[in-house]
Design an enzyme around this catalytic site. Structure first.
Site, PDB file in Angstrom:
ATOM      1  N   ASP A   1       0.520   5.060   1.808  1.00  0.00           N
ATOM      2  CA  ASP A   1      -0.271   5.615   2.906  1.00  0.00           C
ATOM      3  C   ASP A   1      -1.247   6.704   2.420  1.00  0.00           C
ATOM      4  O   ASP A   1      -0.861   7.620   1.685  1.00  0.00           O
ATOM      5  CB  ASP A   1       0.660   6.219   3.974  1.00  0.00           C
ATOM      6  CG  ASP A   1       1.457   5.123   4.691  1.00  0.00           C
ATOM      7  OD1 ASP A   1       0.936   4.005   4.838  1.00  0.00           O
ATOM      8  OD2 ASP A   1       2.601   5.407   5.100  1.00  0.00           O
TER       9      ASP A   1
ATOM     10  N   HIS B   1       4.728   0.235   0.170  1.00  0.00           N
ATOM     11  CA  HIS B   1       5.447  -0.551   1.171  1.00  0.00           C
ATOM     12  C   HIS B   1       4.579  -1.693   1.688  1.00  0.00           C
ATOM     13  O   HIS B   1       3.361  -1.705   1.502  1.00  0.00           O
ATOM     14  CB  HIS B   1       5.958   0.324   2.317  1.00  0.00           C
ATOM     15  CG  HIS B   1       4.896   1.069   3.051  1.00  0.00           C
ATOM     16  ND1 HIS B   1       4.313   2.209   2.568  1.00  0.00           N
ATOM     17  CD2 HIS B   1       4.314   0.837   4.253  1.00  0.00           C
ATOM     18  CE1 HIS B   1       3.421   2.655   3.431  1.00  0.00           C
ATOM     19  NE2 HIS B   1       3.394   1.831   4.467  1.00  0.00           N
TER      20      HIS B   1
ATOM     21  N   ARG C   1       5.384   5.988  14.259  1.00  0.00           N
ATOM     22  CA  ARG C   1       5.327   6.602  12.932  1.00  0.00           C
ATOM     23  C   ARG C   1       4.862   8.047  12.995  1.00  0.00           C
ATOM     24  O   ARG C   1       3.939   8.373  13.753  1.00  0.00           O
ATOM     25  CB  ARG C   1       4.359   5.805  12.041  1.00  0.00           C
ATOM     26  CG  ARG C   1       4.408   6.225  10.587  1.00  0.00           C
ATOM     27  CD  ARG C   1       3.509   5.361   9.721  1.00  0.00           C
ATOM     28  NE  ARG C   1       2.192   5.967   9.557  1.00  0.00           N
ATOM     29  CZ  ARG C   1       1.216   5.471   8.797  1.00  0.00           C
ATOM     30  NH1 ARG C   1       1.406   4.337   8.146  1.00  0.00           N
ATOM     31  NH2 ARG C   1       0.055   6.078   8.695  1.00  0.00           N
TER      32      ARG C   1
ATOM     33  N   HIS D   1       0.829  -1.211   0.000  1.00  0.00           N
ATOM     34  CA  HIS D   1       0.000   0.000   0.000  1.00  0.00           C
ATOM     35  C   HIS D   1       0.859   1.254   0.000  1.00  0.00           C
ATOM     36  O   HIS D   1       2.058   1.213   0.277  1.00  0.00           O
ATOM     37  CB  HIS D   1      -0.952   0.024   1.208  1.00  0.00           C
ATOM     38  CG  HIS D   1      -0.266   0.108   2.537  1.00  0.00           C
ATOM     39  ND1 HIS D   1       0.367  -0.963   3.117  1.00  0.00           N
ATOM     40  CD2 HIS D   1      -0.110   1.136   3.396  1.00  0.00           C
ATOM     41  CE1 HIS D   1       0.878  -0.611   4.286  1.00  0.00           C
ATOM     42  NE2 HIS D   1       0.614   0.679   4.481  1.00  0.00           N
TER      43      HIS D   1
HETATM   44  C1  SIN Z   1       3.113   1.276   7.805  1.00  0.00           C
HETATM   45  O1  SIN Z   1       2.404   0.661   7.014  1.00  0.00           O
HETATM   46  O2  SIN Z   1       3.190   2.484   7.773  1.00  0.00           O
HETATM   47  C2  SIN Z   1       3.913   0.514   8.827  1.00  0.00           C
HETATM   48  C3  SIN Z   1       5.052  -0.210   8.242  1.00  0.00           C
HETATM   49  C4  SIN Z   1       5.702  -1.133   9.230  1.00  0.00           C
HETATM   50  O3  SIN Z   1       5.180  -1.315  10.335  1.00  0.00           O
HETATM   51  O4  SIN Z   1       6.750  -1.690   8.889  1.00  0.00           O
END
Ligand code: SIN
Length: 281
Positions: free
Chosen positions: A104, A257, A272, A102
């Site tokens: 974000d 990612h 995050r 995905h």
């Molecule tokens: C995310 O999707 O922003 C998190 C990525 C992760 O936890 O590695």
């Protein structure tokens, strides 16, 4: 600290670099500019052995723009710009949101420019994050395919993840807000031009893209499937293995990612923040 010299080591052919020689708590303007240039070029930057409080991570993020908050997920109660992503040992890890490619917040009119993730607790093995360059994927297409895609518009919605029956309702890693309407839709070009590098890249993802405007359902589904497969091919990816104190920032305008959930029985705690972006064109 003035004028820190960045030591940049690419980690894969298409994208990603480890950056050494820098303490992210004390940056001057020249070092911030060098990090930003590397960020646009490599799309994913990995900094090891950082020691950041939430306030210091927020201060680092603000070098790159105004910080965002997530419309559908509970933020840290003491730090409203911080999102804790926590998987406890007893949580099932196979079905949580995150285990899929995905980009974000593409359901927003102005999706985030980038995300900055800091590792606090990591499992002894597993829990890596994969990244895929949508610029490299686009570059690999034929001129005929590129010119067809260049005129297309895709619809994005948060509903599949954050709606009443959305996947994130089962996720313990990110706590979904109650009672927020996720039925909205927004439209973005299927190919976006990166506002800083001018490079073109694919801008659809399986979490939030629902269809291509003007196509029949089966046509849209087949084309999207092709683009998702193309956009996650191995030569366009890199993989980040986390250690406590690793900070990774990725360019949400050019990568997708995928957080691997392969560490049942272990704790993983990531922190995050996200930087606000602009409208894709
Ligand atoms: C995310 O999707 O922003 C998190 C990525 C992760 O936890 O590695």
């Amino acid at each position: 600290m003035a004028g820190q010299e960045l030591q940049i080591e690419p980690i894969a052919g298409a994208l990603g670099a480890e950056v050494g020689g820098v303490d992210l708590r004390s940056l001057d303007a020249d070092t911030v500019a060098a990090i930003r240039a590397a960020f646009v070029q490599y799309q994913v930057l990995v900094f090891r052995d950082q020691d950041l409080s939430p306030e210091e991570q927020v201060a680092f993020g603000r070098h790159f723009g105004e910080l965002d908050t997530h419309p559908f997920v509970e933020m840290n109660a003491d730090h409203p710009e911080v999102l804790d992503i926590i998987t406890e040992p007893e949580d099932r890890t196979g079905s949580n949101f995150g285990g899929g490619w995905h980009t974000d917040l593409t359901f927003m009119t102005e999706p985030d420019l980038g995300s900055i993730l800091y590792a606090i607790d990591v499992p002894p093995a597993g829990g890596d994050t994969l990244f895929a360059s949508q610029l490299a994927a686009y570059d690999s297409l034929s001129d005929t395919m590129k010119s067809m895609l260049d005129g297309l518009v895709a619809v994005h919605s948060p509903d599949r993840q954050y709606g009443m029956a959305g996947q994130s309702k089962n996720s313990k890693a990110m706590v979904a807000k109650e009672g927020v309407d996720a039925s909205r839709e927004t439209e973005h070009p299927v190919v976006r031009t990166h506002p800083e590098s001018g490079r073109r890249g694919l801008y659809v993802n399986p979490a939030f893209t629902t269809k291509i405007r003007g196509m029949r359902r089966d046509e849209s589904a087949a084309l999207l499937e092709f683009l998702y497969e193309k956009g996650s091919r191995e030569p366009f990816t890199c993989r980040v293995k986390w250690q406590p104190g690793t900070l990774t920032m990725w360019d949400n305008r050019s990568v997708q990612h995928f957080a691997l959930h392969d560490y049942a029985g272990h704790r993983r705690h990531m922190r995050r923040i996200t930087v606000k972006g602009d409208r894709p064109v």
